[in-house]
Scaffold this motif. Structure first.
Motif, PDB file in Angstrom:
ATOM      1  N   GLU A  11       0.510  -1.154   0.349  1.00 11.67           N
ATOM      2  CA  GLU A  11       0.049  -0.299  -0.364  1.00 11.67           C
ATOM      3  C   GLU A  11       0.932   1.453  -0.202  1.00 11.67           C
ATOM      4  OE1 GLU A  11      -2.627  -0.567   3.406  1.00 11.67           O
ATOM      5  OE2 GLU A  11      -4.429  -1.143   2.015  1.00 11.67           O
ATOM      6  N   GLY A  12       1.996   0.827  -1.073  1.00  6.36           N
ATOM      7  CA  GLY A  12       2.361   2.343  -0.766  1.00  6.36           C
ATOM      8  C   GLY A  12       3.617   2.981   0.202  1.00  6.36           C
ATOM      9  N   GLU A  13       3.264   1.564   0.997  1.00  9.97           N
ATOM     10  CA  GLU A  13       4.780   1.664   2.040  1.00  9.97           C
ATOM     11  C   GLU A  13       5.694   0.958   2.308  1.00  9.97           C
ATOM     12  OE1 GLU A  13       2.436   2.532   6.194  1.00  9.97           O
ATOM     13  OE2 GLU A  13       1.749   4.331   5.193  1.00  9.97           O
ATOM     14  N   TRP A  14       7.159   0.907   2.809  1.00 16.80           N
ATOM     15  CA  TRP A  14       7.503   0.035   3.252  1.00 16.80           C
ATOM     16  C   TRP A  14       7.337  -0.531   3.899  1.00 16.80           C
ATOM     17  CZ3 TRP A  14       9.830  -2.641  -0.711  1.00 16.80           C
ATOM     18  CH2 TRP A  14      10.251  -1.892  -1.530  1.00 16.80           C
ATOM     19  N   ARG A  15       6.713  -1.885   4.923  1.00 14.13           N
ATOM     20  CA  ARG A  15       6.687  -2.587   6.022  1.00 14.13           C
ATOM     21  C   ARG A  15       7.853  -3.904   6.459  1.00 14.13           C
ATOM     22  NH1 ARG A  15      -0.185  -1.689   6.086  1.00 14.13           N
ATOM     23  NH2 ARG A  15       0.092   0.437   5.535  1.00 14.13           N
ATOM     24  N   PRO A  55      -2.576 -14.799  -1.360  1.00 14.04           N
ATOM     25  CA  PRO A  55      -2.438 -15.853  -2.273  1.00 14.04           C
ATOM     26  C   PRO A  55      -1.150 -16.279  -1.899  1.00 14.04           C
ATOM     27  CG  PRO A  55      -3.787 -14.500  -3.427  1.00 14.04           C
ATOM     28  CD  PRO A  55      -3.051 -13.407  -2.314  1.00 14.04           C
ATOM     29  N   ALA A  56      -0.918 -17.346  -1.339  1.00 14.75           N
ATOM     30  CA  ALA A  56       0.296 -18.572  -1.327  1.00 14.75           C
ATOM     31  C   ALA A  56       1.425 -17.673  -2.492  1.00 14.75           C
ATOM     32  CB  ALA A  56       0.782 -19.538  -1.180  1.00 14.75           C
ATOM     33  N   GLY A  57       0.776 -18.401  -3.431  1.00 14.69           N
ATOM     34  CA  GLY A  57       1.729 -17.806  -5.198  1.00 14.69           C
ATOM     35  C   GLY A  57       1.838 -16.336  -5.783  1.00 14.69           C
ATOM     36  N   ASP A  58       1.465 -15.548  -5.028  1.00 13.86           N
ATOM     37  CA  ASP A  58       1.340 -13.852  -4.882  1.00 13.86           C
ATOM     38  C   ASP A  58       2.832 -13.352  -4.766  1.00 13.86           C
ATOM     39  OD1 ASP A  58      -1.105 -13.041  -5.454  1.00 13.86           O
ATOM     40  OD2 ASP A  58      -1.311 -12.110  -3.611  1.00 13.86           O
ATOM     41  N   GLU A  59       3.353 -12.260  -6.285  1.00 13.79           N
ATOM     42  CA  GLU A  59       4.390 -11.305  -5.661  1.00 13.79           C
ATOM     43  C   GLU A  59       4.918 -10.506  -4.809  1.00 13.79           C
ATOM     44  OE1 GLU A  59       7.172 -12.006  -8.734  1.00 13.79           O
ATOM     45  OE2 GLU A  59       6.248 -13.706  -9.855  1.00 13.79           O
ATOM     46  N   LEU A  60       5.468 -10.577  -4.409  1.00  7.17           N
ATOM     47  CA  LEU A  60       5.192  -9.554  -3.140  1.00  7.17           C
ATOM     48  C   LEU A  60       7.031  -9.000  -3.128  1.00  7.17           C
ATOM     49  CD1 LEU A  60       4.264 -10.866   0.082  1.00  7.17           C
ATOM     50  CD2 LEU A  60       2.806 -10.051  -1.534  1.00  7.17           C
ATOM     51  N   LEU A  61       7.003  -7.010  -3.722  1.00  9.24           N
ATOM     52  CA  LEU A  61       8.214  -6.796  -3.086  1.00  9.24           C
ATOM     53  C   LEU A  61       8.874  -6.640  -2.448  1.00  9.24           C
ATOM     54  CD1 LEU A  61       9.721  -4.875  -5.452  1.00  9.24           C
ATOM     55  CD2 LEU A  61       8.035  -2.995  -5.072  1.00  9.24           C
ATOM     56  N   SER A  77      14.606  -0.048   4.526  1.00 12.78           N
ATOM     57  CA  SER A  77      13.855   0.712   3.956  1.00 12.78           C
ATOM     58  C   SER A  77      12.833   0.991   4.841  1.00 12.78           C
ATOM     59  CB  SER A  77      13.273   0.217   2.763  1.00 12.78           C
ATOM     60  OG  SER A  77      14.112  -0.609   1.398  1.00 12.78           O
ATOM     61  N   ALA A  78      12.198  -0.148   5.811  1.00 18.08           N
ATOM     62  CA  ALA A  78      11.244   0.956   6.487  1.00 18.08           C
ATOM     63  C   ALA A  78      10.953   1.680   7.659  1.00 18.08           C
ATOM     64  CB  ALA A  78      11.199  -1.024   6.963  1.00 18.08           C
TER      65      ALA A  78
END
Length: 81
Positions: free
Chosen positions: A34-38, A68-74, A80-81
């Motif tokens: 959502e536009g932030e580093w977490r 979902p388990a297969g989603d690619e996360l950035l 960065s956080a």
């Protein structure tokens, strides 16, 4: 019209940024969300709405998200956080 079983070119260019599948996320990973580093505090598995595998991520910054388990996360750098 081409032959139905010949190799097809990729539909998109590969990402030039580092990503990780949601199922492989571990505590300490920094994720763009959502536009932030977490920062990931905890990652657990759950059933998705359609019965598939989902990953529930709890953030160091508070709150949680389900993927979902297969989603690619950035992925980002730890600072960065």
């Amino acid at each position: 019209m081409g032959r139905p079983f010949e190799a097809r070119p990729a539909r998109r260019e590969p990402l030039s940024v580092l990503t990780k599948r949601a199922a492989l996320v571990t505590p300490g990973d920094v994720i763009g969300y959502e536009g932030e580093w977490r920062t990931v505090k905890e990652a657990t598995t759950a059933r998705g709405r359609m019965g598939g595998l989902a990953v529930v991520v709890t953030w160091e910054e508070g709150g949680s998200a389900r993927f979902p388990a297969g989603d690619e996360l950035l992925l980002g750098e730890p600072d960065s956080a």
